[in-house]
Design an enzyme around this catalytic site. Structure first.
Site, PDB file in Angstrom:
ATOM      1  N   LYS A 194       0.844  -1.204   0.000  1.00  0.00           N
ATOM      2  CA  LYS A 194       0.000   0.000   0.000  1.00  0.00           C
ATOM      3  C   LYS A 194       0.873   1.246   0.000  1.00  0.00           C
ATOM      4  O   LYS A 194       1.525   1.545   0.995  1.00  0.00           O
ATOM      5  CB  LYS A 194      -0.909   0.044   1.237  1.00  0.00           C
ATOM      6  CG  LYS A 194      -1.931   1.177   1.135  1.00  0.00           C
ATOM      7  CD  LYS A 194      -2.446   1.668   2.455  1.00  0.00           C
ATOM      8  CE  LYS A 194      -1.661   2.822   3.020  1.00  0.00           C
ATOM      9  NZ  LYS A 194      -1.723   4.078   2.252  1.00  0.00           N
ATOM     10  N   CYS A 303      13.824  10.928   5.970  1.00  0.00           N
ATOM     11  CA  CYS A 303      13.855  10.428   7.351  1.00  0.00           C
ATOM     12  C   CYS A 303      15.196  10.712   8.021  1.00  0.00           C
ATOM     13  O   CYS A 303      15.248  10.948   9.221  1.00  0.00           O
ATOM     14  CB  CYS A 303      13.498   8.955   7.405  1.00  0.00           C
ATOM     15  SG  CYS A 303      14.478   7.937   6.318  1.00  0.00           S
ATOM     16  N   GLU A 400      10.370  16.118  14.815  1.00  0.00           N
ATOM     17  CA  GLU A 400      10.693  15.981  13.396  1.00  0.00           C
ATOM     18  C   GLU A 400       9.796  16.940  12.610  1.00  0.00           C
ATOM     19  O   GLU A 400       8.567  16.855  12.683  1.00  0.00           O
ATOM     20  CB  GLU A 400      10.431  14.548  12.942  1.00  0.00           C
ATOM     21  CG  GLU A 400      10.813  14.334  11.494  1.00  0.00           C
ATOM     22  CD  GLU A 400      10.640  12.899  11.047  1.00  0.00           C
ATOM     23  OE1 GLU A 400       9.615  12.289  11.389  1.00  0.00           O
ATOM     24  OE2 GLU A 400      11.539  12.393  10.353  1.00  0.00           O
TER      25      GLU A 400
END
Ligand code: NDP
Length: 498
Positions: A194, A303, A400
């Site tokens: 997905k 990331c 983040e």
């Protein structure tokens, strides 16, 4: 519906016009979902295509196809050499369709075309080639049991974990899909993939290439839709043995919860607040360029982005000035503009979230050295931003941001650098910039991060495992460890009669 950017190839236009969005049991099936997923070009903010999402019945059919293909051994029972050939072929097909895949990546995710063409597409091809090589090297071992009175033979064997649910994010959809599909296929798993609903196009095209490469029907299934519906249905289903997920820590918690029913194996590659530690004995110009690349590459939506830049006080002003100049020199533009150095953020909502964090940091006392504002006009552009003195408690320093926002802080010595660098809930990556080899070694040993770069930042390699300490994840991708995440270890004890 807006018209597509003029520079797209005919192949890409045809694909976008005709893309079907569920690959189930080797067929592209019409989705049963009633709402619509809009594909929005982040460079313009225009909707360029719309798709119906998968329904939970579609997800059920995809899992069923994966389960059947696994249980009947359609893929895992092929010889390792045969699996290797077909996985290698996927890499070749990605190379052959590099232009088209890169265009889709840029259209859907706003990634500057040159970055998609020179970075993402070749990296995706390389992931398949690297893992093709592993198929014939998955081995076990033998041991002599120490149990007296019986003639015993011990064998250890590695077997595919079963059906894997692969859930990918929007910041590198093609390469992230490749990083999960390639080891899963090399291990002999069947999968349901997905992609993020924000970036589905390149994954769907990859699905077509996978079929062309001769992967048997039902081994790779793709369903599109939201995490809350489609992702959750995959994660909860007891027929799925493992989930490999890349995305936010918040979604990871939901996945841990949903997957506990059948105690799924989980690989979680999550966020970070990675430190870039620059000592005054470093090659400072290289360090400035590396730190700028580490936070402004892909508009900070990475990331391992180096979002906390720690600089020895004696070099602090020079680095701060250098970063400011880098930020101010970056030309923002659409993904298909050849002069673009930094593209847009993925969505209006994400840009607002970045802006809110920057504003909050400035309200809390951070100094704005560069950027810090939404760019007026079409598309989701945000100025490359450098903040100083955000304070160790501010959200800009701790959370983040996933945008082009560098926070800068000084340190006096190695001990303080280390304390600041490790003062985070995350532990995905770090870099150290120094010409002192012993210092580099001491720092790389003491930094609590899954990957440490020395005098560079953010360079991945298929042979080098990547993953997080602390709240940056569970498990590793790449290298033998990444492959083993899709394998179970079996021990066999056999009694031998004379
Ligand atoms: P998410 O974690 O929400 O999305 C990543 C993937 O997980 C998407 O495919 C998403 O589906 C899916 N997903 C979301 N919720 C669930 C769930 N409950 N069950 C199963 N699947 C789920 O990240 P976002 O896209 O919202 O980004 C938010 C933040 O996450 C970023 O700002 C950044 O901080 C971090 N992030 C980190 C990444 C990394 O590389 N480590 C990558 C992307 C984000 P869908 O989006 O279709 O709803």
């Amino acid at each position: 519906m807006a018209s597509l950017p003029p520079r797209l190839s005919d192949e890409t236009r045809a694909f976008v016009a005709n893309a079907k969005n569920n690959l189930i049991a080797g067929e592209w099936r019409k989705p049963g979902g009633s709402s619509s997923i809009d594909c929005i070009d982040p460079s313009t903010g225009e909707t360029v295509a719309a798709f119906a999402p998968a329904s939970t019945n579609d997800v059920d059919a995809a899992i069923d196809a994966a389960r059947r293909s696994f249980d009947t051994g359609a893929w895992r029972s092929l010889t390792p050499a045969e699996r290797a050939k077909r996985i290698w072929r996927i890499g070749e097909l990605i190379d052959a369709h590099r232009q088209e895949l890169s265009e889709l990546e840029s259209l859907d995710g706003g990634k500057p075309f040159a970055a998609a063409f020179n970075g993402e597409a070749p990296a995706a091809a390389e992931a398949f080639r690297y893992h093709a090589g592993w198929c014939t090297k998955i081995d076990g071992g033998t041991f002599k049991p120490s149990i007296g009175g019986l003639d015993l033979e011990g064998v250890t064997r590695l077997e595919p974990v079963g059906v894997a649910g692969l859930i990918t994010p929007w910041n590198g959809p093609l390469v992230m899909a490749a990083w999960k599909l390639a080891p899963a296929l090399a291990a002999g798993c069947s999968v349901v993939l997905k992609p993020s609903e924000l970036t589905i196009l390149s994954t769907l095209r990859l699905g077509e290439l996978i079929c062309e490469a001769g992967i048997p029907d039902g081994v790779v299934n793709i369903v599109v839709g939201s995490g809350a519906v489609v992702g959750d249905a995959i994660t909860r289903d007891p027929r799925v043995d493992k989930i490999s997920f890349t995305g936010s820590t918040a979604s990871a918690r939901a996945i841990i919860d949903a997957g506990k029913g059948n105690l799924k194996r989980l690989s979680l590659e999550l966020g970070g607040k990675s430190p870039v530690v620059i000592f005054d004995d470093a090659k400072i110009d290289e360090a400035i360029a590396g730190a700028a690349g580490g936070i402004f590459g892909n508009a900070g939506q990475v990331c391992v982005a180096g979002s906390r830049i720690l600089v020895q006080r004696t070099a602090y002003q020079r680095v701060a000035d250098g970063l400011r100049k880098h930020a101010e020199a970056l030309k923002l533009g659409g993904a298909f503009d050849e002069t673009t150095m930094m593209g847009p953020l993925i969505s209006a909502a994400h840009r607002s979230s970045v802006d809110r964090t920057v504003k909050a940091a400035i309200d809390e006392g951070a100094e704005r050295l560069a950027g810090g504002r939404i760019v007026d006009g079409p598309g989701f552009f945000y100025q490359p931003t450098v903040l100083a003195d955000a304070g160790a408690k501010s959200c800009a320093w701790r959370e983040e941001i996933f945008g082009p926002v560098a926070t800068l802080a000084p340190f006096d010595d190695e001990e303080e650098a280390l304390r600041l660098a490790n003062d985070t809930q995350y532990g995905l990556a770090a870099s150290v910039w120094t010409e002192n080899a012993s210092r580099a070694q001491r720092m790389s040993r003491a930094l609590r991060a899954g990957i440490v770069w020395v005098n560079c930042h953010g360079i991945p390699d298929m042979a080098m495992p990547i993953g997080g300490y602390k709240q940056s994840g569970w498990g590793r991708e790449h290298g033998r460890l990444g492959l083993e995440a899709f394998l179970e270890h079996k021990s066999v004890m056999q009694r031998v009669f004379s």
